[in-house]
Design a protein around this motif. Structure first.
Motif, PDB file in Angstrom:
ATOM      1  N   LYS A   5      29.369  40.187  46.108  1.00 45.87           N
ATOM      2  CA  LYS A   5      30.093  39.189  45.310  1.00 45.87           C
ATOM      3  C   LYS A   5      31.567  39.579  45.161  1.00 45.87           C
ATOM      4  CE  LYS A   5      26.617  39.358  42.334  1.00 45.87           C
ATOM      5  NZ  LYS A   5      26.011  39.386  41.019  1.00 45.87           N
ATOM      6  N   LEU A   6      31.877  40.855  45.359  1.00 45.14           N
ATOM      7  CA  LEU A   6      33.271  41.303  45.233  1.00 45.14           C
ATOM      8  C   LEU A   6      34.178  40.710  46.310  1.00 45.14           C
ATOM      9  CD1 LEU A   6      32.719  45.050  44.337  1.00 45.14           C
ATOM     10  CD2 LEU A   6      33.553  43.241  42.841  1.00 45.14           C
ATOM     11  N   ARG A   7      33.597  40.227  47.382  1.00 43.28           N
ATOM     12  CA  ARG A   7      34.399  39.581  48.440  1.00 43.28           C
ATOM     13  C   ARG A   7      35.168  38.377  47.905  1.00 43.28           C
ATOM     14  NH1 ARG A   7      29.662  39.081  52.530  1.00 43.28           N
ATOM     15  NH2 ARG A   7      29.712  41.080  53.566  1.00 43.28           N
ATOM     16  N   HIS A   8      34.686  37.784  46.840  1.00 43.11           N
ATOM     17  CA  HIS A   8      35.302  36.575  46.295  1.00 43.11           C
ATOM     18  C   HIS A   8      36.363  36.893  45.245  1.00 43.11           C
ATOM     19  CE1 HIS A   8      32.320  34.450  48.565  1.00 43.11           C
ATOM     20  NE2 HIS A   8      31.352  35.093  47.931  1.00 43.11           N
ATOM     21  N   HIS A   9      36.581  38.170  44.995  1.00 45.15           N
ATOM     22  CA  HIS A   9      37.611  38.565  44.033  1.00 45.15           C
ATOM     23  C   HIS A   9      38.982  38.244  44.631  1.00 45.15           C
ATOM     24  CE1 HIS A   9      40.114  41.043  41.455  1.00 45.15           C
ATOM     25  NE2 HIS A   9      39.091  41.068  40.609  1.00 45.15           N
ATOM     26  N   PRO A  10      39.936  37.776  43.817  1.00 41.69           N
ATOM     27  CA  PRO A  10      41.257  37.399  44.352  1.00 41.69           C
ATOM     28  C   PRO A  10      42.023  38.550  45.022  1.00 41.69           C
ATOM     29  CG  PRO A  10      41.106  36.932  41.976  1.00 41.69           C
ATOM     30  CD  PRO A  10      39.801  37.493  42.400  1.00 41.69           C
ATOM     31  N   LYS A  11      41.762  39.772  44.622  1.00 43.81           N
ATOM     32  CA  LYS A  11      42.477  40.903  45.220  1.00 43.81           C
ATOM     33  C   LYS A  11      41.810  41.422  46.493  1.00 43.81           C
ATOM     34  CE  LYS A  11      44.735  42.765  41.159  1.00 43.81           C
ATOM     35  NZ  LYS A  11      44.904  43.940  40.308  1.00 43.81           N
ATOM     36  N   PHE A  12      40.649  40.892  46.822  1.00 42.10           N
ATOM     37  CA  PHE A  12      39.946  41.330  48.032  1.00 42.10           C
ATOM     38  C   PHE A  12      40.676  40.757  49.238  1.00 42.10           C
ATOM     39  CE2 PHE A  12      36.408  41.836  50.981  1.00 42.10           C
ATOM     40  CZ  PHE A  12      35.878  43.049  50.565  1.00 42.10           C
ATOM     41  N   ILE A  13      41.089  41.621  50.148  1.00 39.88           N
ATOM     42  CA  ILE A  13      41.883  41.226  51.311  1.00 39.88           C
ATOM     43  C   ILE A  13      40.996  40.498  52.324  1.00 39.88           C
ATOM     44  CG2 ILE A  13      43.283  42.118  53.213  1.00 39.88           C
ATOM     45  CD1 ILE A  13      43.848  44.549  51.392  1.00 39.88           C
ATOM     46  N   LYS A  14      41.559  39.488  52.963  1.00 33.42           N
ATOM     47  CA  LYS A  14      40.830  38.770  54.004  1.00 33.42           C
ATOM     48  C   LYS A  14      40.452  39.755  55.125  1.00 33.42           C
ATOM     49  CE  LYS A  14      41.206  34.967  57.227  1.00 33.42           C
ATOM     50  NZ  LYS A  14      42.094  34.021  57.895  1.00 33.42           N
ATOM     51  N   ASN A  15      39.205  39.718  55.555  1.00 31.90           N
ATOM     52  CA  ASN A  15      38.685  40.613  56.599  1.00 31.90           C
ATOM     53  C   ASN A  15      38.797  42.091  56.213  1.00 31.90           C
ATOM     54  OD1 ASN A  15      38.048  38.461  58.322  1.00 31.90           O
ATOM     55  ND2 ASN A  15      40.149  38.426  59.101  1.00 31.90           N
ATOM     56  N   GLN A  16      38.697  42.393  54.942  1.00 32.21           N
ATOM     57  CA  GLN A  16      38.876  43.774  54.491  1.00 32.21           C
ATOM     58  C   GLN A  16      37.893  44.726  55.151  1.00 32.21           C
ATOM     59  OE1 GLN A  16      39.678  44.509  50.323  1.00 32.21           O
ATOM     60  NE2 GLN A  16      38.362  46.314  50.366  1.00 32.21           N
ATOM     61  N   GLU A  17      36.641  44.315  55.276  1.00 26.62           N
ATOM     62  CA  GLU A  17      35.652  45.202  55.891  1.00 26.62           C
ATOM     63  C   GLU A  17      36.072  45.576  57.313  1.00 26.62           C
ATOM     64  OE1 GLU A  17      34.683  42.179  54.496  1.00 26.62           O
ATOM     65  OE2 GLU A  17      32.813  42.483  53.389  1.00 26.62           O
TER      66      GLU A  17
ATOM     67  N   TYR B  58      40.773  46.819  47.860  1.00 24.37           N
ATOM     68  CA  TYR B  58      40.227  46.502  46.548  1.00 24.37           C
ATOM     69  C   TYR B  58      38.717  46.606  46.635  1.00 24.37           C
ATOM     70  CZ  TYR B  58      39.038  44.170  42.269  1.00 24.37           C
ATOM     71  OH  TYR B  58      38.515  43.900  41.034  1.00 24.37           O
ATOM     72  N   HIS B  59      38.100  47.380  45.781  1.00 25.91           N
ATOM     73  CA  HIS B  59      36.652  47.592  45.786  1.00 25.91           C
ATOM     74  C   HIS B  59      36.143  47.875  47.193  1.00 25.91           C
ATOM     75  CE1 HIS B  59      35.622  46.962  41.658  1.00 25.91           C
ATOM     76  NE2 HIS B  59      36.410  45.926  41.625  1.00 25.91           N
ATOM     77  N   ILE B  60      36.526  49.003  47.690  1.00 27.42           N
ATOM     78  CA  ILE B  60      36.106  49.375  49.037  1.00 27.42           C
ATOM     79  C   ILE B  60      34.601  49.458  49.136  1.00 27.42           C
ATOM     80  CG2 ILE B  60      38.205  50.573  49.651  1.00 27.42           C
ATOM     81  CD1 ILE B  60      36.249  53.090  48.871  1.00 27.42           C
TER      82      ILE B  60
END
Length: 188
Positions: free
Chosen positions: A61-73, A158-160
């Motif tokens: 669910k953390l993927r939907h956080h505003p600070k989560f970078i697009k394609n972070q994984e 953000y939230h790695i």
């Protein structure tokens, strides 16, 4: 590391990889062997542990956080894939010194100066030494002259969901883990 290197020399490197003229005690061969073993082991460790972490621990669910970078994984994996070989190059200097007998690691408790007391004191010293120096090195990396060049990537995510250990720039990682590596050379 000497036991691991001996194992791979016996079953892989000597019979299948290196020419007969390359002696097992030659430091160049030892360094190359360590580089191969450590790099492959690092990739295996990274993908197994981070894969497990991603599947069973990471809150998706953390993927939907505003600070989560697009394609972070994907970005984290990409940085790790690039970083591991460079980290291995530098780390292997320490491993090579250990393999060549320049450390204070003991194969047997009775080889240490004071037996079990020495082992217990070394454990306490190790924890104190590494924790204290990692804290101060990490704090120093937040200085305005160093942060942008060496350390900003470490705080980018953000939230790695994977192991933060590999997400630092090469120099940052080696500064932080050098306390762990060098402690083997100063124990009593």
């Amino acid at each position: 590391m000497d036991l691991i290197l001996s194992f791979f020399d016996k079953y892989l490197f000597t019979p299948h990889v290196y020419p007969v003229t390359w002696n097992e005690d030659w430091w160049v061969r030892q360094y190359i062997s360590l580089l191969i073993v450590v790099t492959i082991a690092s990739y295996l460790m990274y993908f197994v542990i981070s894969g497990f972490s991603y599947l069973f621990i990471f809150d998706k669910k953390l993927r939907h956080h505003p600070k989560f970078i697009k394609n972070q994984e994907f970005l984290e994996i990409k940085v790790t894939i690039k970083t591991i070989p460079i980290i291995s190059l530098i780390t292997n200097v320490i491993f090579l010194l250990e393999v060549r007998g320049y450390s204070k690691l003991y194969d047997n408790v009775h080889d240490s100066p004071y037996g079990w007391l020495s082992i217990i004191m070394n454990g306490i010293f190790f924890i104190f030494f590494t924790d204290m120096l990692i804290y101060w090195i990490h704090r120093g990396l937040h200085h305005k002259l160093l942060y942008k060049r060496l350390h900003k990537l470490h705080h980018k995510w953000y939230h790695i969901f994977l192991i933060i250990f590999f997400f630092t720039l090469h120099l940052t990682h080696n500064l932080l883990t050098s306390t762990f590596k060098f402690s083997f050379f100063f124990k009593g």
